[in-house]
Design a protein around this motif. Sequence first.
Motif, PDB file in Angstrom:
ATOM      1  N   PHE A 149      40.693  43.980  34.971  1.00 38.26           N
ATOM      2  CA  PHE A 149      40.448  43.421  36.072  1.00 38.26           C
ATOM      3  C   PHE A 149      42.313  42.803  37.240  1.00 38.26           C
ATOM      4  CE2 PHE A 149      36.545  40.232  35.109  1.00 38.26           C
ATOM      5  CZ  PHE A 149      35.766  41.584  34.984  1.00 38.26           C
ATOM      6  N   GLY A 202      31.330  39.321  37.319  1.00 35.20           N
ATOM      7  CA  GLY A 202      31.973  39.382  38.663  1.00 35.20           C
ATOM      8  C   GLY A 202      30.846  37.935  39.523  1.00 35.20           C
ATOM      9  N   ALA A 227      32.956  44.133  39.503  1.00 37.25           N
ATOM     10  CA  ALA A 227      33.442  44.105  38.020  1.00 37.25           C
ATOM     11  C   ALA A 227      32.604  45.083  37.045  1.00 37.25           C
ATOM     12  CB  ALA A 227      33.450  42.953  37.309  1.00 37.25           C
TER      13      ALA A 227
END
Length: 601
Positions: free
Chosen positions: A328, A392, A422
Amino acid sequence: MSKNYALIWDLDSIYSGGSGSEELATALSETTKEIALFKQAVNNWPIPESKEDVSEFLLLINQNADITKQLMNAAAFLECLSSADTRDLKAVELTGSVYQQLSELETIENEWHEKFALVPDALWTSLLTENGLSEIAFMLNEARDNRKKKGTREEEAVINALSVDGYRGWSDHYDTVVATIRIPVVIDGVEKQVSAGQALNLLSHPDRTVRVAVFEAYGKAWQEQSQLFSDTLNHLAGFRLAVYRARKWDDVLAEPLAINRLDEKTLATMWEVIEKHKTTFVAFLNRKAQLFGIEKLSFHDVFAPLTLDSEPKKYTYQEGADFILTQFAKFSPKMASFAKHAFEQQWIEAEDRDNKRPGGFCTDIPIEKESRIFMTYDGAPGTVATLAHELGHAFHSHVIREEPFENTNYAMNVAETASTFAEMIIADASVKEAATKEEKIILLEDKIGRSIAFFMDIRARFLFETRFYEARKEGIVSADRLNEIMKEAQQEAYQNALSEYHPQFWSSKLHFYIADVPFYNFPYTFGYLFSLGIYHQAIAEGSGYEDKYIALLQDTGAMTTEQLAQKHLNIDLTKPDFWESALEIAVGDVEEFLDLTNDLV
Ligand SMILES: [Zn+2]
């Protein structure tokens, strides 16, 4: 390295004491009173006669938001409880009463919106623009426009009353009939009768002989009840079409497009671009058939796992969490630090134990401004991706909370933007980090499976539903004809790449029987490709993309989808360019897969 994160969530910080919580009981009796007050206030609300008539309007807006937040909070909490322990019957009972309150609230909202429609256009506009309501004008206008498109107050009251035993009744009836379906299967030499859901799981069994046998029995079982299902589908759709006629709506796509704030042209362009690239995905299906040692895939082979010598690596929960945080951070440090916060604050229920529901979800807790994520973590790369997917969703809720509450209600087609984004980060990183070629192939195959689902499987559902509704306008459509329409739709969507199809799919798929949401299919494909296109831009633009991405998420509930894309991505969704760029990623995966598997066949 991070500290060890807990595998179970903390719900006590929302309401302490589980389904027996006194705090919750108090909150719910509070909302009952507030709903009664809101009803009274809506009834007494005089239609504004000048743009200065705004104070009561503002009060109603606040009252509505407060009640909605409280009910969402309670509903989310109860959903968490009953998912984490299916034996918690008190939670189920309370959920029923929260939904009762939500439906009362909806009725009052409808009456309120009816009054919006009575305010003359010019006055309505100045009422919003000159009183600082511009920020939430989209939602207010949408509610007013939707109401205006419907029938008179009397007509709508009749439609509502009839819908209980009309399409809602038929939708419930579908569940009743499905529950009676039993499919004979042989497991480890023993014949058993399994439910439709259990049979569906067996249809992706790694052993092809199991799949072949189950698929045959599966088709037969639905076929035997086809008369019941065709009655149900015909009446449900017939009711819907009668409502449309009463409201003078000609196009069956008008309602689902409006629900998704989407232009018909955008949808058409998206499908066109997908169709243009179908040969790539057909090549994938053909290669998968070769890997299975067969000429063409059957319907049940499409999503069945490849069995190669090497199994993908397993991740402990801590490893999975660290992997997500690291990946991320490459795209968005804000997203990474948010995810870290979610792990630390115990927003995630991931333990593998009995009495949990299957599947995963993320739910918004608006009052605490938090989220909760539910899933069962087993260490496979797929569950790491699922965890990223749900994080996400939580990130989307997190950034949109900075907007007025009225602007936080986004439609299904953009609801999967942040989650797919994500998930893509994690799926791509897993492929890149695969230790062996076999592992890489398995991970890529899983990734491509999503494209096949959205471009072919969902495409078939969309084609079927469109054609079925057209046919239904002319009269009852027989079960045999439904089979034909379904099979033709599948052949077209899969471009004849399969050796056998599932003509009874129209009876086995619940989505065709949802009363409130017709065309529960194309928003999935839209959401997936929309997110892929954004992901494509993010890769190209690098670190500067983060704020742009967040700003886009924050506006998902405040404009049409076309406006959203124009404002934040500077693209015209009705033109093919953006869709081409999104497809590029999916096509690239297939090309890599074909490359890697070349010498295996
Ligand atoms: Zn999702």
